[in-house]
Design a protein around this motif. Structure first.
Motif, mmCIF file in Angstrom:
data_model
loop_
_atom_site.group_PDB
_atom_site.id
_atom_site.type_symbol
_atom_site.label_atom_id
_atom_site.label_comp_id
_atom_site.label_asym_id
_atom_site.label_seq_id
_atom_site.Cartn_x
_atom_site.Cartn_y
_atom_site.Cartn_z
ATOM 1 N N PHE A 230 -9.586 10.628 9.691
ATOM 2 C CA PHE A 230 -8.478 9.530 9.384
ATOM 3 C C PHE A 230 -7.289 10.160 8.804
ATOM 4 N N LEU A 231 -5.760 9.860 9.447
ATOM 5 C CA LEU A 231 -4.638 10.435 8.576
ATOM 6 C C LEU A 231 -4.673 9.480 7.515
ATOM 7 N N ILE A 232 -4.163 10.246 6.246
ATOM 8 C CA ILE A 232 -4.225 9.537 4.958
ATOM 9 C C ILE A 232 -3.047 8.364 5.000
ATOM 10 N N PRO A 233 -3.371 7.117 4.351
ATOM 11 C CA PRO A 233 -2.199 6.323 4.055
ATOM 12 C C PRO A 233 -1.638 6.389 2.875
ATOM 13 N N PRO A 262 2.836 13.687 3.376
ATOM 14 C CA PRO A 262 3.329 12.599 4.229
ATOM 15 C C PRO A 262 2.161 11.469 4.244
ATOM 16 N N CYS A 263 2.491 10.292 4.713
ATOM 17 C CA CYS A 263 1.716 8.998 4.811
ATOM 18 C C CYS A 263 1.780 8.501 6.012
ATOM 19 N N PHE A 264 0.619 7.875 6.358
ATOM 20 C CA PHE A 264 0.493 7.167 7.624
ATOM 21 C C PHE A 264 -0.075 5.946 7.867
ATOM 22 N N ARG A 265 0.659 4.874 8.348
ATOM 23 C CA ARG A 265 0.102 3.565 8.279
ATOM 24 C C ARG A 265 0.552 2.862 9.636
ATOM 25 N N ARG A 266 -0.509 2.307 10.206
ATOM 26 C CA ARG A 266 -0.275 1.902 11.712
ATOM 27 C C ARG A 266 0.349 0.025 11.502
ATOM 28 N N GLU A 267 0.434 -0.326 10.226
ATOM 29 C CA GLU A 267 0.994 -1.681 10.229
ATOM 30 C C GLU A 267 2.442 -1.724 10.792
ATOM 31 N N ALA A 268 2.333 -2.675 11.754
ATOM 32 C CA ALA A 268 3.735 -2.692 12.782
ATOM 33 C C ALA A 268 4.782 -3.698 11.933
ATOM 34 N N GLY A 269 4.215 -4.504 11.089
ATOM 35 C CA GLY A 269 5.324 -5.405 10.792
ATOM 36 C C GLY A 269 5.936 -6.576 11.700
ATOM 37 N N SER A 270 6.881 -7.292 11.071
ATOM 38 C CA SER A 270 7.139 -8.271 11.884
ATOM 39 C C SER A 270 8.878 -7.919 12.150
ATOM 40 N N TRP A 271 9.464 -8.691 12.883
ATOM 41 C CA TRP A 271 10.752 -8.662 13.453
ATOM 42 C C TRP A 271 11.528 -9.282 11.885
ATOM 43 N N GLN A 283 5.223 6.635 9.511
ATOM 44 C CA GLN A 283 5.196 7.899 8.726
ATOM 45 C C GLN A 283 6.076 7.790 7.674
ATOM 46 N N PHE A 284 5.825 8.277 6.345
ATOM 47 C CA PHE A 284 6.857 8.442 5.296
ATOM 48 C C PHE A 284 6.342 9.270 4.226
ATOM 49 N N ASP A 285 7.106 9.877 3.536
ATOM 50 C CA ASP A 285 6.716 10.705 2.465
ATOM 51 C C ASP A 285 6.517 10.058 1.056
ATOM 52 N N LYS A 286 5.715 10.629 0.526
ATOM 53 C CA LYS A 286 5.760 9.727 -1.075
ATOM 54 C C LYS A 286 4.927 11.054 -1.907
ATOM 55 N N VAL A 287 5.318 10.846 -3.181
ATOM 56 C CA VAL A 287 4.686 11.708 -4.227
ATOM 57 C C VAL A 287 3.768 10.748 -5.090
ATOM 58 N N GLU A 288 2.695 11.179 -5.163
ATOM 59 C CA GLU A 288 1.597 10.330 -5.723
ATOM 60 C C GLU A 288 1.036 10.656 -6.892
ATOM 61 N N LEU A 289 0.707 9.788 -7.891
ATOM 62 C CA LEU A 289 0.037 10.042 -9.056
ATOM 63 C C LEU A 289 -1.258 9.513 -9.221
#
Length: 424
Positions: A230-233, A262-271, A283-289
């Motif tokens: 799995f690609l990490i969320p 990088p982080c990956f989430r399939r959530e499509a959201g809404s209009w 796909q988005f970048d994040k620094v995590e603690l």
């Protein structure tokens, strides 16, 4: 996951906690846990009694053989064969019952902290702190999706061509802003004693179960089916799993790690505006603690992490507020979560940029992440994590809140990382 012993000893408290989340059939599901645990223990007792009988018979057979009573010994052996068959059947039943219990526990969320109020959705969250004043923008203010076109720093159409919707291509000063933010966040974290790690961004199923993404969020994760990875969320998953099946020393605490991924989430959201542009991506970048700490210190640690994230927002000059999430909006694995939201002056809305959570023993129980205390007793550790920070909405707020006729002025703390003061 919840500990069976806790459910047994604090049943009413557990039911009340799950009701804060409006978790369906809380009482009946917890009772099912206790019923399966009772069944498991009864099977184990029967198995132990048969094993004791088998051991006694083996000793008796040995004695008869030494006395030359072979025929009598042979007749007793028939009972030994029966017992072995019965033990095998009980062991199979035990394994099946234990798996049923495990799968049931996987479906039950963490109990919220006593400070968490009942609520069904984000509308019921509590605003506990707000910092900064609203930015006064010039006439003709633009939302960030218009600004990135104007200055040609993010290309959604190109990303859509390469991958699909929700996978932007950052260009020029947009790419440098991303890199500058990542370096700034990592540098700040290491100053606070976090050790930087660079974990894999693909995880196996065991890791997903270990931190609670599976089975709860399976539909939101990208699955590489051929390799069953799995690609990490979020980097929380691989970092925390570094300590799966580990017994720590009390002197190891606190364990503090940070990572950029990088982080990956399939959530499509809404209009709507709240998902336009950089507001929600696949796909988005994040620094995590991530922190692992002694149970007695975890809420002190949570406050410390919350204050640290707020310090980053202050250094970036962003107006923000802190929310304590209600039961229904708190994540599946969390006992208490604070959300930090920045105000987007052009969109005139609040954007979540960080969640800081204490999972207490919920993840540690799945991970078998334990420590030996001062009395040599083995106990479950507490795990915590927080975004510090997720980049897309931070970028959106920086672009919108700092727009002027001269261009978009960069926060002063970022200029040494960027090599420019304005996007123009």
């Amino acid at each position: 996951m919840l500990q069976v012993n806790f459910i047994r000893d604090h049943y009413d408290q557990a039911v009340e906690g799950l009701q804060k989340r409006f978790f369906a059939d809380a009482a009946s599901k917890l009772q099912n846990v206790l019923d399966l645990d009772k069944k498991r223990k009864e099977i184990q007792l029967d198995r132990d009694q048969l094993q004791a009988e088998s051991n006694a018979i083996s000793k008796q057979i040995g004695l008869l053989m030494r006395e030359g009573k072979k025929e009598e010994a042979a007749s007793i052996k028939e009972r030994t064969a029966e017992i072995k068959s019965q033990i095998k059947s009980l062991e199979d039943s035990y394994a099946q019952t234990e798996e049923e219990l495990r799968q049931l526990l996987y479906t039950i969320p963490n109990l919220p902290h006593e400070s968490v109020k009942a609520g069904r959705s984000a509308e019921d969250n509590e605003m506990i702190y707000e910092h900064g004043e609203a930015v006064q923008l010039p006439e003709g203010k633009l939302a960030h999706w218009d600004l990135i076109k104007k200055y040609d720093i993010v290309d959604f159409e190109l990303g859509n061509k390469i991958s699909g919707a929700g996978f932007p291509v950052y260009k020029g000063k947009g790419a440098r802003l991303q890199r500058g933010l990542v370096n700034f966040f990592l540098d700040e974290a290491t100053k606070q004693g976090y050790a930087e790690v660079q974990p894999p961004i693909l995880i196996n199923e065991a890791s997903g179960y270990g931190t609670g993404q599976l089975p709860d969020k399976e539909g939101q994760m990208y699955h590489v089916t051929h390799d069953d990875l799995f690609l990490i969320p979020t980097a929380e998953v691989p970092i925390t799993n570094m300590y799966r099946d580990v017994i720590l020393k009390e002197s190891d605490f606190p364990i503090k790690n940070t990572a950029f991924t990088p982080c990956f989430r399939r959530e499509a959201g809404s209009w709507g505006a709240h998902v336009r542009g950089l507001n929600r991506l696949h796909q988005f970048d994040k620094v995590e603690l991530v922190q692992i700490t002694h149970p007695d210190k975890s809420y002190e640690t949570l406050d410390e992490m919350s204050s640290y994230v707020q310090s980053l927002l202050q250094k970036l000059g962003l107006q923000y507020r802190v929310l304590r999430l209600c039961g229904g909006d708190t994540g599946f694995t969390s006992a208490l979560t604070f959300d930090m939201e920045v105000y987007s002056a052009a969109q005139e809305m609040w954007l979540e940029v960080s969640s800081v959570s204490n999972f207490e023993t919920f993840q540690a129980n799945r991970l078998k992440l334990r420590f030996k205390d001062e009395n040599k007793k083995i106990r479950l550790a507490h795990t915590l994590n927080g975004s510090a920070l997720a980049l897309p909405r931070i970028v959106a707020a920086i672009l919108e809140n700092n727009q002027s006729e001269k261009g978009i002025k960069m926060p002063e703390v970022l200029v040494p990382y960027l090599g420019f003061e304005y996007i123009d």
